[in-house]
Design a protein around this motif. Structure first.
Motif, PDB file in Angstrom:
ATOM      1  N   MET A 284       0.830  -1.194   0.000  1.00  0.00           N
ATOM      2  CA  MET A 284       0.000   0.000   0.000  1.00  0.00           C
ATOM      3  C   MET A 284       0.876   1.260   0.000  1.00  0.00           C
ATOM      4  O   MET A 284       0.589   2.234  -0.688  1.00  0.00           O
ATOM      5  N   ALA A 285       1.970   1.227   0.788  1.00  0.00           N
ATOM      6  CA  ALA A 285       2.865   2.381   0.856  1.00  0.00           C
ATOM      7  C   ALA A 285       3.539   2.640  -0.479  1.00  0.00           C
ATOM      8  O   ALA A 285       3.745   3.790  -0.866  1.00  0.00           O
ATOM      9  N   VAL A 286       3.884   1.582  -1.204  1.00  0.00           N
ATOM     10  CA  VAL A 286       4.487   1.743  -2.533  1.00  0.00           C
ATOM     11  C   VAL A 286       3.547   2.534  -3.434  1.00  0.00           C
ATOM     12  O   VAL A 286       3.932   3.514  -4.077  1.00  0.00           O
ATOM     13  N   GLY A 287       2.288   2.111  -3.475  1.00  0.00           N
ATOM     14  CA  GLY A 287       1.311   2.791  -4.313  1.00  0.00           C
ATOM     15  C   GLY A 287       0.992   4.189  -3.831  1.00  0.00           C
ATOM     16  O   GLY A 287       0.877   5.131  -4.620  1.00  0.00           O
ATOM     17  N   MET A 288       0.866   4.351  -2.518  1.00  0.00           N
ATOM     18  CA  MET A 288       0.502   5.646  -1.946  1.00  0.00           C
ATOM     19  C   MET A 288       1.529   6.715  -2.298  1.00  0.00           C
ATOM     20  O   MET A 288       1.174   7.826  -2.691  1.00  0.00           O
ATOM     21  N   PHE A 289       2.812   6.380  -2.162  1.00  0.00           N
ATOM     22  CA  PHE A 289       3.841   7.359  -2.477  1.00  0.00           C
ATOM     23  C   PHE A 289       3.909   7.624  -3.978  1.00  0.00           C
ATOM     24  O   PHE A 289       4.345   8.694  -4.400  1.00  0.00           O
ATOM     25  N   GLY A 290       3.464   6.655  -4.785  1.00  0.00           N
ATOM     26  CA  GLY A 290       3.370   6.897  -6.213  1.00  0.00           C
ATOM     27  C   GLY A 290       2.417   8.038  -6.516  1.00  0.00           C
ATOM     28  O   GLY A 290       2.687   8.896  -7.366  1.00  0.00           O
ATOM     29  N   ALA A 291       1.310   8.054  -5.782  1.00  0.00           N
ATOM     30  CA  ALA A 291       0.332   9.125  -5.992  1.00  0.00           C
ATOM     31  C   ALA A 291       0.837  10.454  -5.432  1.00  0.00           C
ATOM     32  O   ALA A 291       0.782  11.496  -6.088  1.00  0.00           O
TER      33      ALA A 291
ATOM     34  N   ILE B  21      11.487   2.861  -7.022  1.00  0.00           N
ATOM     35  CA  ILE B  21      11.103   2.003  -8.142  1.00  0.00           C
ATOM     36  C   ILE B  21      10.251   2.764  -9.154  1.00  0.00           C
ATOM     37  O   ILE B  21      10.478   2.699 -10.371  1.00  0.00           O
ATOM     38  N   LEU B  22       9.250   3.492  -8.660  1.00  0.00           N
ATOM     39  CA  LEU B  22       8.379   4.221  -9.586  1.00  0.00           C
ATOM     40  C   LEU B  22       9.134   5.351 -10.284  1.00  0.00           C
ATOM     41  O   LEU B  22       8.892   5.638 -11.459  1.00  0.00           O
ATOM     42  N   GLY B  23      10.072   5.974  -9.566  1.00  0.00           N
ATOM     43  CA  GLY B  23      10.903   6.996 -10.206  1.00  0.00           C
ATOM     44  C   GLY B  23      11.783   6.408 -11.289  1.00  0.00           C
ATOM     45  O   GLY B  23      11.969   6.996 -12.362  1.00  0.00           O
ATOM     46  N   ALA B  24      12.337   5.212 -11.032  1.00  0.00           N
ATOM     47  CA  ALA B  24      13.179   4.536 -12.025  1.00  0.00           C
ATOM     48  C   ALA B  24      12.363   4.130 -13.250  1.00  0.00           C
ATOM     49  O   ALA B  24      12.831   4.225 -14.394  1.00  0.00           O
ATOM     50  N   ILE B  25      11.128   3.692 -13.012  1.00  0.00           N
ATOM     51  CA  ILE B  25      10.235   3.322 -14.123  1.00  0.00           C
ATOM     52  C   ILE B  25       9.958   4.545 -14.994  1.00  0.00           C
ATOM     53  O   ILE B  25       9.985   4.480 -16.232  1.00  0.00           O
ATOM     54  N   MET B  26       9.698   5.686 -14.342  1.00  0.00           N
ATOM     55  CA  MET B  26       9.436   6.904 -15.105  1.00  0.00           C
ATOM     56  C   MET B  26      10.652   7.316 -15.927  1.00  0.00           C
ATOM     57  O   MET B  26      10.520   7.662 -17.103  1.00  0.00           O
ATOM     58  N   ASN B  27      11.836   7.262 -15.334  1.00  0.00           N
ATOM     59  CA  ASN B  27      13.050   7.640 -16.051  1.00  0.00           C
ATOM     60  C   ASN B  27      13.318   6.721 -17.239  1.00  0.00           C
ATOM     61  O   ASN B  27      13.710   7.171 -18.325  1.00  0.00           O
TER      62      ASN B  27
END
Length: 548
Positions: free
Chosen positions: A289-296, A424-430
């Motif tokens: 949940m924290a992974v997704g929450m910080f994504g938002a 992880i989400l930042g790396a995916i975006m890059n």
């Protein structure tokens, strides 16, 4: 120490919640401490531009956040275990005093290096304070009462996120950035007085054994992992010797930690806890949940500023519905859980979050502030239904002798999940951005004069987020070469597609969390009156854990 219940999770067997003469005084102290501790995380961000303006050291600015994050994360499980061994009051008051002293030192800092060091010390105090409130609530109340109070405390934490930036801005404008730290002193002293008076004193029952090797290996392992996740792909390439070395150090230290904990008399984080299905699944849900929450939280403001073109302050108001809805849902969740049950409420909350991410992945250049805010409402509703009951479910499934360690584990895994999510989400975006910009922008940029094109190509390959930052303010836009300004639609299209990818991966993590809730056992909330009748407990008897 008592063993974990081997049966399926059920009502705790320690009897009714204790009565205290100063319960109201204690709750007031807990609320004050929770509010000023949580506020500090959001207030300081507002003061950073002023701090950099006075001290310089723009390159060190990220360490103001990183230092606090590292120390506050690593101390959480240690504080929970020490609270079980030495008592709630001595650990909580110690954390408060560390936080107060560090706040004063931060305010008196004369350069960026001093401020970073004192922020790290402040993080130790904050990391002790945050789980202690939930631990004490677990001592004070039975399950059905905890559900309500943990919802209230979750709402306080959410409220700090909403009002923090405004309070910080007012303090900085009216006084000086140093008062962002000094304001903690009178409030903290009041909290220390109330909690010292209201919490019973610990009665020692033997020599306390400290798991020093476990503490050392856990600190080295967690700090190495967090540093690698924080600076990988930004300060250093993922394949650099610095990042690989940090990951190797983390693996060696954490493997050593697991071995040491399996042999220790009083382990900081007992390995056997992970054999318990409730412990593993609920902390897994919290992590995902924290992974997704910080994504938002991280990427929606970037979308609104970079694509929709609204100001930073206006993009902050887009997030306000998320926080307000989360606060309301946290309060309601305490009333709802008794009717629909722990597992079902967690599942509903995770599904609502997933729906919010589905909508986020559909946002485009034409998305309005109102539409984005409505998506934030869904995310806030889902988070508010889930967050308070993660701790509650763990407290209901373990004996009170382990209340500190299991409560702190809940926050620990969520903090690790937040760091993992941002990385992880930042790396995916890059990664997605680099592919798109190489395909669509680089051929155009190669036609620019070398002195104009070379720096842009370098950004495309190394850190596309630097290129996106040019979209975030008119000042930055004015500094761009006119040749690039004419190609801004290409950059915006790449940003939209990259953020869609981020939200889709965020959705995957949330869905995995929803699936994991199906494996949570049938956790029932303990009832005060029925337990009294069953156990014949005196209403005025104080739990031995609370008498810590």
């Amino acid at each position: 120490m008592e063993n974990i219940q081997k049966a399926a999770p059920k009502e705790i067997s320690e009897g009714a919640a204790p009565e205290l003469k100063n319960r109201g005084l204690l709750l007031t102290g807990l609320i004050i401490a929770m509010l000023f501790g949580a506020l500090d995380g959001t207030i300081v961000g507002t003061a950073m531009p002023r701090i950099v303006g006075e001290f310089g050291g723009l390159g060190l600015m990220t360490w103001l956040t990183t230092a606090y994050m590292l120390t506050s994360t690593v101390i959480v499980p240690i504080a929970g275990k020490l609270a079980d061994l030495m008592g709630r009051r001595v650990i909580y008051v110690t954390g408060l005093i560390i936080f107060i002293v560090a706040s004063a030192l931060c305010g008196m800092s004369q350069n960026m290096t001093e401020l970073i060091l004192f922020r790290g010390l402040q993080g130790l105090g904050g990391g002790i304070m945050m789980p202690m409130a939930m631990i004490i609530i677990g001592d004070l109340f039975t399950g059905k009462q905890r559900a309500k109070w943990q919802g209230v405390f979750g709402a306080i934490f959410g409220l700090s996120s909403v009002i923090g930036p405004q309070v910080g801005g007012w303090i900085v404008d009216a006084w000086d950035w140093r008062w962002v730290f000094y304001i903690n002193l009178p409030v903290g002293v009041l909290a220390v007085i109330l909690i010292s008076i209201a919490l019973p004193k610990h009665k020692s029952v033997g020599k306390v054994k400290f798991d020093v090797p476990g503490i050392v290996t856990m600190i080295v392992g967690v700090v190495s992992l967090l540093l690698a996740l924080t600076f990988g792909g930004s300060e250093y390439a993922w394949g650099s010797w610095q990042i690989i070395g940090l990951f190797l150090l983390a693996v060696v230290s954490l493997v050593s930690f697991v071995f040491i904990e399996s042999k220790a008399d009083e382990p900081i984080l007992p390995v056997r806890l992970f054999k318990n299905r409730t412990f593993s699944t609920i902390n897994g849900v919290g992590f995902l949940m924290a992974v997704g929450m910080f994504g938002a939280i991280m990427f929606v403001p970037l979308f609104m500023q970079g694509i929709v073109g609204i100001s930073a302050s206006a993009s902050g108001t887009v997030m306000t519905p998320l926080m307000i809805t989360m606060i309301a849902a946290s309060v309601v969740s305490g009333q709802l859980i008794d009717k629909i049950g722990v597992r079902r409420q967690m599942l509903i909350g995770m599904i609502v979050m997933a729906v919010g991410f589905v909508f986020l992945s559909t946002m485009g250049i034409s998305t309005t502030k109102l539409i984005a805010s409505s998506y934030m409402v869904l995310l806030g509703l889902g988070m508010g239904l889930v967050m308070p009951i993660l701790t509650l479910a763990l407290q209901e499934s373990f004996p009170k002798s382990e209340l500190g360690v299991v409560t702190s584990s809940s926050q620990f895994f969520r903090q690790i999940g937040g760091t993992f999510g941002m990385t992880i989400l930042g790396a995916i975006m890059n990664h997605k951005s680099t592919i798109l910009l190489e395909q669509n922008l680089e051929p155009v940029v190669k036609q620019f004069p070398a002195e104009v094109g070379s720096p842009i190509i370098d950004m495309i390959h190394k850190n596309p987020q630097t290129l996106y930052s040019s979209l975030l303010s008119p000042e930055a836009l004015a500094k761009l070469p006119k040749e690039l300004v004419e190609r801004l639609p290409i950059i915006k299209d790449a940003l939209v597609s990259s953020l869609h990818q981020v939200f889709i991966y965020g959705l995957v993590f949330v869905l995995l969390g929803a699936i994991l809730t199906l494996f949570v056992g049938n956790i029932k909330l303990s009832d005060r009156k029925s337990k009294k009748k069953e156990d014949g407990e005196d209403e005025n008897q104080v739990s031995p854990n609370l008498a810590h």
